[in-house]
Design an enzyme around this catalytic site. Structure first.
Site, PDB file in Angstrom:
ATOM      1  N   LYS A  21       0.892  -1.299   0.045  1.00  0.00           N
ATOM      2  CA  LYS A  21       0.116  -0.114  -0.001  1.00  0.00           C
ATOM      3  C   LYS A  21       0.810   1.270   0.031  1.00  0.00           C
ATOM      4  O   LYS A  21       2.190   1.235   0.390  1.00  0.00           O
ATOM      5  CB  LYS A  21      -1.030   0.019   1.247  1.00  0.00           C
ATOM      6  CG  LYS A  21      -0.191   0.117   2.573  1.00  0.00           C
ATOM      7  CD  LYS A  21       0.343   1.291   3.195  1.00  0.00           C
ATOM      8  CE  LYS A  21       1.132   1.341   4.394  1.00  0.00           C
ATOM      9  NZ  LYS A  21       1.739   2.417   4.858  1.00  0.00           N
ATOM     10  N   ASP A 148      -1.223  -1.131  11.367  1.00  0.00           N
ATOM     11  CA  ASP A 148      -1.325  -1.105   9.890  1.00  0.00           C
ATOM     12  C   ASP A 148      -2.011  -2.489   9.540  1.00  0.00           C
ATOM     13  O   ASP A 148      -2.545  -2.547   8.262  1.00  0.00           O
ATOM     14  CB  ASP A 148      -0.031  -1.315   9.119  1.00  0.00           C
ATOM     15  CG  ASP A 148       0.286   0.080   8.806  1.00  0.00           C
ATOM     16  OD1 ASP A 148      -0.417   1.101   8.875  1.00  0.00           O
ATOM     17  OD2 ASP A 148       1.449   0.610   8.245  1.00  0.00           O
TER      18      ASP A 148
END
Length: 295
Positions: A21, A148
């Site tokens: 990401k 995360d």
């Protein structure tokens, strides 16, 4: 020795992609009493991915984590190993595993590679052992591994708040190509957050970024995006600033650093431009990947 043992004992192969990401934007909005920072992040998943192969090791007394990157091999602190042990604490299974990580996502880059790997391992253990864990249980385990990790269960463009555990899916109107450029030196996330309060915050407007993504308005996104960890990261790795300038000079308007760095990105709707920039940087000594944003 391990190889011959594994050939005899492994079974129930599970192989999955583990996606990277970028943080299109990262705004620090406050501090918690436990030391964590409160954030507003616009996360975009990428087609760049590792591949995780996980197998049950029948009769084994330990779990093994191996990777193409030799610095990760056998590490008890590896997030994949931590994920399995946290799953074991909750579900009390006895099985051990061989986890093989085929790496493409650069390490210490701000691309979430370790967190993504951990999320895939959590999902795979649940499936391999038929634990039938609820989504809420898996998310709770993921958050214990790292702030995360929960995002990678969603793996769609999202607004993240809190310490990163609160997610809201967002709409991205256009297809973006992403050029990733990482200097050789990485940045420690812990070290970056430790010093970030010494630096001035940027005038980031998250709601305007979301509007720009929904309407395909790059000018609006550019005007309001930013990363409050960028200046702290540059204090550790000054070359980040050079990479950001090179991306801008190559014609990218949506340029930033992901997470705590050191990987930088340029986004464009123009694939030809992205490919030309890739060729220009191909022999620069940086780690470079050209991929797409997942919508």
């Amino acid at each position: 020795m391990l190889k011959s043992y594994v050939l005899e004992q492994l079974c129930y192969l599970e192989s999955k992609k583990s996606f990277a990401k970028i943080n299109l934007s990262l705004k620090i909005v406050g501090n918690r009493e436990d030391g964590y920072h409160l954030l507003e992040m616009v996360n975009l998943p990428l087609t760049l991915h590792d591949v995780i192969e996980i197998n049950i090791l029948e009769g084994a007394t330990d779990t093994y984590v191996t990777a193409d990157d030799p610095t990760l091999n056998g590490m008890k602190s590896n997030l994949c190993h931590q994920a399995i042990e946290e799953m074991r604490n909750v579900f009390h299974f006895k099985e051990n595993f061989l986890v093989q990580i085929h790496k493409e996502i650069p390490f210490a880059a701000g691309l979430g590679g370790g967190s993504s790997n951990a999320a895939v391992v959590i999902e795979s253990v649940n499936e391999l052992l038929n634990l039938k864990a609820s989504h809420e249980q898996l998310m709770k385990i993921a958050l214990k591994i790292g702030a995360d990790v929960p995002f990678f269960f969603l793996n769609k463009p999202a607004l993240l708040t809190g310490i990163g555990e609160k997610m809201k899916e967002i709409r991205v109107q256009e297809k973006y190509h992403c050029l990733l450029v990482k200097p050789t030196q990485g940045v420690s996330t812990a070290a970056c957050y430790e010093v970030c309060d010494r630096f001035e915050r940027l005038p980031i407007n998250t709601s305007e970024i979301l509007k720009g993504l929904e309407e395909g308005d790059d000018s609006l996104i550019q005007k309001n995006m930013g990363n409050d960890l960028q200046a702290p990261a540059i204090s550790f790795v000054p070359e980040i600033a050079i990479v950001l300038k090179r991306l801008t000079d190559l014609g990218f308007t949506l340029v930033g650093m992901s997470g705590s760095g050191s990987c930088c990105f340029g986004l464009t709707k123009d694939l030809k431009k992205a490919k030309e920039a890739y060729k220009r940087l191909e022999n620069s000594g940086y780690t470079i990947h050209l991929c797409d944003v997942i919508r």
